[in-house]
Motif scaffolding. Sequence first.
Motif, mmCIF file in Angstrom:
data_model
loop_
_atom_site.group_PDB
_atom_site.id
_atom_site.type_symbol
_atom_site.label_atom_id
_atom_site.label_comp_id
_atom_site.label_asym_id
_atom_site.label_seq_id
_atom_site.Cartn_x
_atom_site.Cartn_y
_atom_site.Cartn_z
ATOM 1 N N THR A 405 0.837 -1.195 0.000
ATOM 2 C CA THR A 405 0.000 0.000 0.000
ATOM 3 C C THR A 405 0.873 1.246 0.000
ATOM 4 N N LEU A 406 0.260 2.369 -0.349
ATOM 5 C CA LEU A 406 0.992 3.631 -0.334
ATOM 6 C C LEU A 406 1.469 3.958 1.071
ATOM 7 N N ALA A 407 0.646 3.672 2.068
ATOM 8 C CA ALA A 407 1.041 3.936 3.457
ATOM 9 C C ALA A 407 2.278 3.130 3.835
ATOM 10 N N GLU A 408 2.352 1.862 3.407
ATOM 11 C CA GLU A 408 3.506 1.017 3.726
ATOM 12 C C GLU A 408 4.767 1.534 3.038
ATOM 13 N N VAL A 409 4.621 1.962 1.772
ATOM 14 C CA VAL A 409 5.774 2.475 1.032
ATOM 15 C C VAL A 409 6.317 3.741 1.678
ATOM 16 N N THR A 410 5.428 4.683 1.995
ATOM 17 C CA THR A 410 5.885 5.951 2.573
ATOM 18 C C THR A 410 6.459 5.753 3.975
ATOM 19 N N GLU A 411 5.892 4.804 4.728
ATOM 20 C CA GLU A 411 6.428 4.547 6.070
ATOM 21 C C GLU A 411 7.835 3.975 5.993
ATOM 22 N N GLU A 412 8.058 3.073 5.053
ATOM 23 C CA GLU A 412 9.387 2.473 4.899
ATOM 24 C C GLU A 412 10.435 3.516 4.521
ATOM 25 N N LEU A 413 10.038 4.481 3.682
ATOM 26 C CA LEU A 413 10.974 5.511 3.238
ATOM 27 C C LEU A 413 11.017 6.707 4.179
ATOM 28 N N GLY A 414 10.131 6.740 5.155
ATOM 29 C CA GLY A 414 10.095 7.865 6.072
ATOM 30 C C GLY A 414 9.556 9.127 5.432
ATOM 31 N N LEU A 415 8.589 8.967 4.512
ATOM 32 C CA LEU A 415 8.029 10.115 3.802
ATOM 33 C C LEU A 415 6.748 10.588 4.483
ATOM 34 N N GLU A 416 6.433 11.866 4.286
ATOM 35 C CA GLU A 416 5.207 12.434 4.818
ATOM 36 C C GLU A 416 4.073 12.202 3.821
ATOM 37 N N LEU A 417 3.030 11.525 4.272
ATOM 38 C CA LEU A 417 1.889 11.212 3.420
ATOM 39 C C LEU A 417 0.822 12.277 3.608
ATOM 40 N N SER A 418 0.441 12.954 2.512
ATOM 41 C CA SER A 418 -0.547 14.030 2.564
ATOM 42 C C SER A 418 -1.825 13.581 1.866
ATOM 43 N N THR A 419 -2.946 14.149 2.288
ATOM 44 C CA THR A 419 -4.251 13.848 1.699
ATOM 45 C C THR A 419 -4.939 15.145 1.322
ATOM 46 N N THR A 420 -5.416 15.223 0.092
ATOM 47 C CA THR A 420 -6.078 16.440 -0.376
ATOM 48 C C THR A 420 -7.547 16.446 0.047
ATOM 49 N N ARG A 421 -8.152 17.593 -0.053
ATOM 50 C CA ARG A 421 -9.598 17.690 0.067
ATOM 51 C C ARG A 421 -10.220 17.251 -1.262
ATOM 52 N N PRO A 422 -11.487 16.889 -1.279
ATOM 53 C CA PRO A 422 -12.125 16.483 -2.547
ATOM 54 C C PRO A 422 -11.953 17.570 -3.607
ATOM 55 N N ALA A 423 -11.539 17.158 -4.800
ATOM 56 C CA ALA A 423 -11.271 18.103 -5.885
ATOM 57 C C ALA A 423 -11.876 17.582 -7.172
ATOM 58 N N THR A 424 -12.085 18.486 -8.119
ATOM 59 C CA THR A 424 -12.622 18.134 -9.425
ATOM 60 C C THR A 424 -11.482 17.973 -10.427
ATOM 61 N N ALA A 425 -11.820 17.510 -11.627
ATOM 62 C CA ALA A 425 -10.800 17.165 -12.616
ATOM 63 C C ALA A 425 -9.998 18.355 -13.100
ATOM 64 N N ASP A 426 -10.478 19.573 -12.886
ATOM 65 C CA ASP A 426 -9.711 20.748 -13.283
ATOM 66 C C ASP A 426 -8.775 21.243 -12.182
ATOM 67 N N GLY A 427 -8.664 20.474 -11.090
ATOM 68 C CA GLY A 427 -7.748 20.835 -10.016
ATOM 69 C C GLY A 427 -8.341 21.750 -8.969
ATOM 70 N N GLN A 428 -9.615 22.078 -9.086
ATOM 71 C CA GLN A 428 -10.255 22.965 -8.116
ATOM 72 C C GLN A 428 -10.752 22.162 -6.912
ATOM 73 N N ILE A 429 -10.526 22.709 -5.705
ATOM 74 C CA ILE A 429 -11.092 22.093 -4.519
ATOM 75 C C ILE A 429 -12.606 22.268 -4.574
ATOM 76 N N TYR A 430 -13.327 21.170 -4.374
ATOM 77 C CA TYR A 430 -14.781 21.195 -4.531
ATOM 78 C C TYR A 430 -15.415 22.128 -3.508
ATOM 79 N N GLU A 431 -16.264 23.007 -4.020
ATOM 80 C CA GLU A 431 -17.022 23.960 -3.212
ATOM 81 C C GLU A 431 -16.117 24.825 -2.344
ATOM 82 N N ALA A 432 -14.949 25.173 -2.864
ATOM 83 C CA ALA A 432 -14.048 26.103 -2.178
ATOM 84 C C ALA A 432 -13.547 27.089 -3.225
ATOM 85 N N ALA A 433 -14.059 28.302 -3.176
ATOM 86 C CA ALA A 433 -13.734 29.293 -4.204
ATOM 87 C C ALA A 433 -12.245 29.606 -4.218
#
Length: 645
Positions: A405-433
């Motif tokens: 899993t991505l979590a296992e890979v990032t933990e092994e490498l000591g990387l910071e795993l980030s999670t975005t807010r829901p977004a649309t295909a044009d890169g806009q955060i949904y319902e956030a102007a």
Amino acid sequence: MLSFFRSFFKTKIGLAVALVFLGLIALAFASADVSSTGTFGGVAGGDRVAVVGDEKIGTADLVRSANSQLDRLRQEQPTMSMAAFIGQDGLEGALNALIDRFAIVGFANKYGIRAGDNLVNSEIRLLPGFRGPDGNFSEEVYRQALAQARISDAQAREDLGTGLISQQIFVPATFGATVPNKLAYRYAQLFKERRQGTIGLLPAAAYAPRGDVKDATLRSYYDANRSSFIRPERRTIRYATFDSAALGDRIIPTDAEIAARFERDKAKYAASETRSVTQLIVPTQAAAQSIRERVQGGASFATVAREAGLRAAPLADVSRADLTTRSSAGVAQAYFAAAQGSVTTPARSPLGWHVARIDSVNSVPGRSLAQANGEIANALREEKRANGLAELAIEIEDQIGQGATLAEVTEELGLELSTTRPATADGQIYEAANQTLPAVLAPALSTAFQMDEEEPEIAPLQSGETYLVYEVADITPSATAPFAEIKGQVEARWRQSEGLKRAQAAADRVLKSVRGGATLATALAAEKAQLPAPERVDLTREQLAAQREQRIPPPLALLFSMAEGTTKKLEAPRMAGFYVVDLENIAMDDLDANDPLIIQALTQLGPLMGDEYGDQLRVAMREELGVERNSDAVASVRKQLLGEN
């Protein structure tokens, strides 16, 4: 200018996309309607959506066509969903394009119009998109393009053949179309036309109902207008980035590696000497010896060369090995045996006898392993960094392929795993102007909106100096929003819709009053609602055309397409209300017979007339072959694409 005029005289409803030919690539890959979406059969209503002549258009053809057209739309509108596409009559447009395509092929077969294999092959080789780095046709580039477009070689050739047939049919029918001079004069004269009138606006908001509204009324409106409340697909992305810091001690070279590199490049660290010389090459040894003796006697090397009818040639920083390759071992020996400032003894090469003055000697002492250690270590560190990142990326891909899993890979490498807010295909955060996804995700955005959940991917960033590993954490499909969640939006839209209906009724009242002799201002003032004052208009088409950099307001466009002394209503964009346009006067000036506008009209109207011929020919081919549509099958395809089956 004249395309602008023409747009005034044609309604949007009346426009049809003609299959007259945007080029072979457009036909082969854009109008081909052959994207891979799997098979489609067994739908209610039969497995064919239309029959053109004797050829049947299957439901699978229509599904592929709809998906292909939606993919192209998403290049400009990334958030476009299938539901919105169908809501805008996209499925009907896809079916019409298929019918036109089958009609062209059927018409060609009936009258013996063909495009042979050799012609198709030559066209493929001429297409710019299939050229390699040398500018010539590349089989590899061609195959890659087909794979990217998800079509086979046979499909590509068939569609190119259709394009060539289309050219044979439509080019003779549309090429060289012209219009009469009187028509060109009339169009040119329109440019000088002045129109005077008044425009009034009856806003929907001014007529919108006030007070409370029953839930039953809102739900009924919601059910009847579900397509107006479609939410775009949203995705949540988990990601991490890594660079050479993730390699740790991998990039530090060992003493053994440094020693091995020193041994490999031993010649590089050995003592070296280069020389800069000025030389002459003469046919005989005697001539070379004479030149040497004269220079040694005090004569200038350049003077001696000039008197001999020769030109001395300089050689800068040449090594013994280089000189041996250029001339001969004997010449190299003579040049490197002489002292700086002296003249060499004559030596022979295949070119003749060489004699030279040694201008400078550059000696570089050799370096030991200890002296070269730092330089070698830096070079190895950079090599290991670049190779190590690529190898680490491959290792991560292997881990992901084996189920990590991505979590296992990032933990092994000591990387910071980030999670975005829901977004649309044009890169806009949904319902956030005015909020967008992090810029680091931009290169992966397109892939992220095509992949499935729990399917990590890895992508290089910044020319391979940084890598991005990511996955789709959550997918919310495009769908009509639940009533309970958007009740406020439904109510606002219902009020606007009801206000629009009442504004339309008010516009009819105003029209009746103006046509009865009242002024527009008087008719508007008679309304109980608070309305903005009407706007007076006094413009020429020339002044209007000067606004082409801006979008021409719809009521102005209507004003310049009406008959003198008439009054019309027009719905404002986005349900804003209704315009009432009153045209009072039209003034027209004469043009000189040699006015440049007339020539311009002839030039611009010709191609437009050719387009009209092409449209009529397309319709005639349909009528000659006969077209039958299966509305039940089309409805079944619509349900399938919307996921309603």
